[in-house]
Design a protein around this motif. Structure first.
Motif, PDB file in Angstrom:
ATOM      1  N   ALA A  20       1.037  -1.500  -0.103  1.00  0.00           N
ATOM      2  CA  ALA A  20       0.001   0.144   0.104  1.00  0.00           C
ATOM      3  C   ALA A  20       0.698   0.985  -0.437  1.00  0.00           C
ATOM      4  O   ALA A  20       0.507   2.054  -0.700  1.00  0.00           O
ATOM      5  N   ILE A  21       2.289   0.844   1.476  1.00  0.00           N
ATOM      6  CA  ILE A  21       2.473   2.930   0.838  1.00  0.00           C
ATOM      7  C   ILE A  21       3.295   2.940  -0.571  1.00  0.00           C
ATOM      8  O   ILE A  21       3.326   3.548  -0.539  1.00  0.00           O
ATOM      9  N   LYS A  22       3.691   1.606  -0.640  1.00  0.00           N
ATOM     10  CA  LYS A  22       4.510   1.783  -2.206  1.00  0.00           C
ATOM     11  C   LYS A  22       3.826   2.397  -3.458  1.00  0.00           C
ATOM     12  O   LYS A  22       4.458   2.745  -4.534  1.00  0.00           O
ATOM     13  N   TRP A  45      16.896  -3.848   0.982  1.00  0.00           N
ATOM     14  CA  TRP A  45      16.115  -4.119  -0.438  1.00  0.00           C
ATOM     15  C   TRP A  45      14.916  -3.265  -0.672  1.00  0.00           C
ATOM     16  O   TRP A  45      14.599  -1.992  -1.237  1.00  0.00           O
ATOM     17  N   SER A  46      14.152  -3.914   0.554  1.00  0.00           N
ATOM     18  CA  SER A  46      12.903  -3.154   0.527  1.00  0.00           C
ATOM     19  C   SER A  46      12.371  -1.963   1.049  1.00  0.00           C
ATOM     20  O   SER A  46      11.445  -1.047  -0.539  1.00  0.00           O
ATOM     21  N   ILE A  47      13.084  -1.266   1.614  1.00  0.00           N
ATOM     22  CA  ILE A  47      12.947  -0.476   1.879  1.00  0.00           C
ATOM     23  C   ILE A  47      13.429   1.044   0.375  1.00  0.00           C
ATOM     24  O   ILE A  47      13.023   1.295   0.051  1.00  0.00           O
ATOM     25  N   ASN A  52      13.747   3.846  -3.977  1.00  0.00           N
ATOM     26  CA  ASN A  52      14.017   4.466  -5.445  1.00  0.00           C
ATOM     27  C   ASN A  52      14.305   3.207  -6.374  1.00  0.00           C
ATOM     28  O   ASN A  52      14.981   2.124  -6.731  1.00  0.00           O
ATOM     29  N   PRO A  53      12.603   2.472  -6.749  1.00  0.00           N
ATOM     30  CA  PRO A  53      12.313   1.225  -7.270  1.00  0.00           C
ATOM     31  C   PRO A  53      13.370   0.623  -8.159  1.00  0.00           C
ATOM     32  O   PRO A  53      14.101   1.975  -9.353  1.00  0.00           O
ATOM     33  N   SER A  58      15.835  -6.331  -8.945  1.00  0.00           N
ATOM     34  CA  SER A  58      14.693  -7.781  -8.684  1.00  0.00           C
ATOM     35  C   SER A  58      15.032  -7.632  -7.200  1.00  0.00           C
ATOM     36  O   SER A  58      16.223  -8.034  -6.931  1.00  0.00           O
ATOM     37  N   GLY A  59      14.250  -7.835  -6.736  1.00  0.00           N
ATOM     38  CA  GLY A  59      14.386  -8.493  -5.543  1.00  0.00           C
ATOM     39  C   GLY A  59      15.259 -10.337  -5.103  1.00  0.00           C
ATOM     40  O   GLY A  59      16.134 -10.841  -4.757  1.00  0.00           O
ATOM     41  N   THR A  60      15.604 -10.905  -6.703  1.00  0.00           N
ATOM     42  CA  THR A  60      15.970 -11.957  -6.711  1.00  0.00           C
ATOM     43  C   THR A  60      17.330 -11.606  -7.232  1.00  0.00           C
ATOM     44  O   THR A  60      18.361 -12.814  -7.138  1.00  0.00           O
TER      45      THR A  60
END
Length: 354
Positions: A20-22, A45-47, A52-53, A58-60
């Protein structure tokens, strides 16, 4: 602008709150947190993905390029690369920096080494023998679960036999830690000081509260995950403002480790250790924060000759890496070989008091 305070709460990328925040649109995004990494690098990484998307991939990709090499193999080159990538976007402010807060008193951290009683030592040995036999015969997820279960049981034994056996039996004379805590709290109370006592176990908090009220003859507050907000706010207000009120405040680490202002205390006791410096520091900062007028003494209890002392030493060795970008939870301990675990869990001769 979108400003996210306590940004460690968006550390889980899959959580609905994070998602939701993103979705919030803004040209400028700011994340405020005292612990950008509590357990895993994926939290960082999530923060960063919010700020800065795509910047860290990517997460992977992030897991492959940074998380696995750093967390599993302690790759200092990868750690340094990650630090260089995130540094331009991190404004780090330390309370110990006098240019930031000129009038904050000092914080003194010390280890308090305690012996086990004969009863604790017998229970400790029995747990080690039983659990190592099970660990040797298991593998994969089951083995990891058994290692974490062994850590939990040995921590409980180091705290108090009554916590481990859960039989409601009497507390006095059966735990080296408890005896030392009583002595130190008596000294603090004689000086007119107030103290916070952190434990990660709600059941130990209950035992401590009842015992300390009886032995010290003073009111003791206890805050845990089940404490209603209204009751929590009253306890905090009374502790902060009432000189004659409860001088001792027991807090479960997860419930009381963040978001509270308890500067009336100038002693912080970590009765049992959460083997993660970031979480312990957050808890200590309930007292060591703006508004504190006295020097803060932080007492970290360690049972000598047990896994508590050995893991404490291992964390001290890893602290440099941890303080640069990595948080240390307990999961890394599950990767140890059975021979390493035997060494870790072994009870040394000096563990038992006279």
């Amino acid at each position: 602008y979108v400003v996210v305070d306590e940004a460690q709460n968006i550390k889980n990328d899959a959580a609905k709150q994070t998602q939701a925040i993103k979705k919030l649109n803004a040209r400028h995004k700011i994340a405020l947190t005292g612990t950008p990494v509590e357990n895993r690098l994926s939290e960082l990484w999530s923060i960063m993905e919010f700020l800065n998307p795509g910047y860290l991939g990517s997460g992977t990709d992030f897991r492959k390029n940074f998380a696995i090499p750093i967390e599993r193999y302690r790759d200092s080159n990868r750690a340094e690369s990650l630090k260089r990538l995130v540094q331009p976007f991190v404004l780090r402010r330390l309370k110990t920096d006098k240019t930031i807060i000129a009038d904050l008193p000092d914080k003194m951290e010390m280890k308090v080494f305690c012996n086990l009683t004969q009863e604790q030592a017998s229970l400790y040995e029995a747990v080690v023998q039983e659990m190592l036999a099970k660990i040797e015969e298991s593998e994969g997820i089951e083995r990891k679960g058994l290692v974490l279960s062994t850590l939990l049981k040995l921590k409980q034994v180091c705290n108090h036999p009554t916590q481990f056996v859960a039989d409601g039996s009497a507390l006095p004379g059966r735990s080296g830690k408890l005896a030392r805590l009583e002595e130190m709290l008596e000294e603090a109370l004689e000086e007119g000081d107030k103290a916070l006592i952190f434990t990660q176990f709600a059941e130990m908090g209950t035992l401590l509260r009842q015992h300390l009220q009886e032995t010290l003859g003073r009111e003791v507050f206890f805050l845990h995950g089940g404490t209603p907000k209204k009751q929590r706010d009253i306890m905090v207000q009374r502790f902060q403002e009432d000189r004659r009120g409860a001088p001792l405040f027991i807090l479960s680490l997860k419930a009381g480790g963040v978001g509270l202002n308890l500067t009336a205390a100038n002693h912080v006791f970590h009765f049992d250790r959460w083997w993660n410096p970031a979480v312990e520091n957050q808890a200590t900062d309930r007292a060591f924060r703006i508004g504190q007028k006295k020097n803060v003494q932080v007492h970290k209890f360690v049972c000598i000759g047990t896994l508590e002392e050995r893991i404490d030493q291992m964390i001290e060795q890893k602290k440099e890496l941890a303080e640069s970008i990595v948080g240390s939870g307990e999961n890394w301990l599950t990767e140890m070989s059975t021979a390493q675990l035997k060494e870790l869990f072994a009870l040394s001769r000096e563990a038992v008091g006279e």
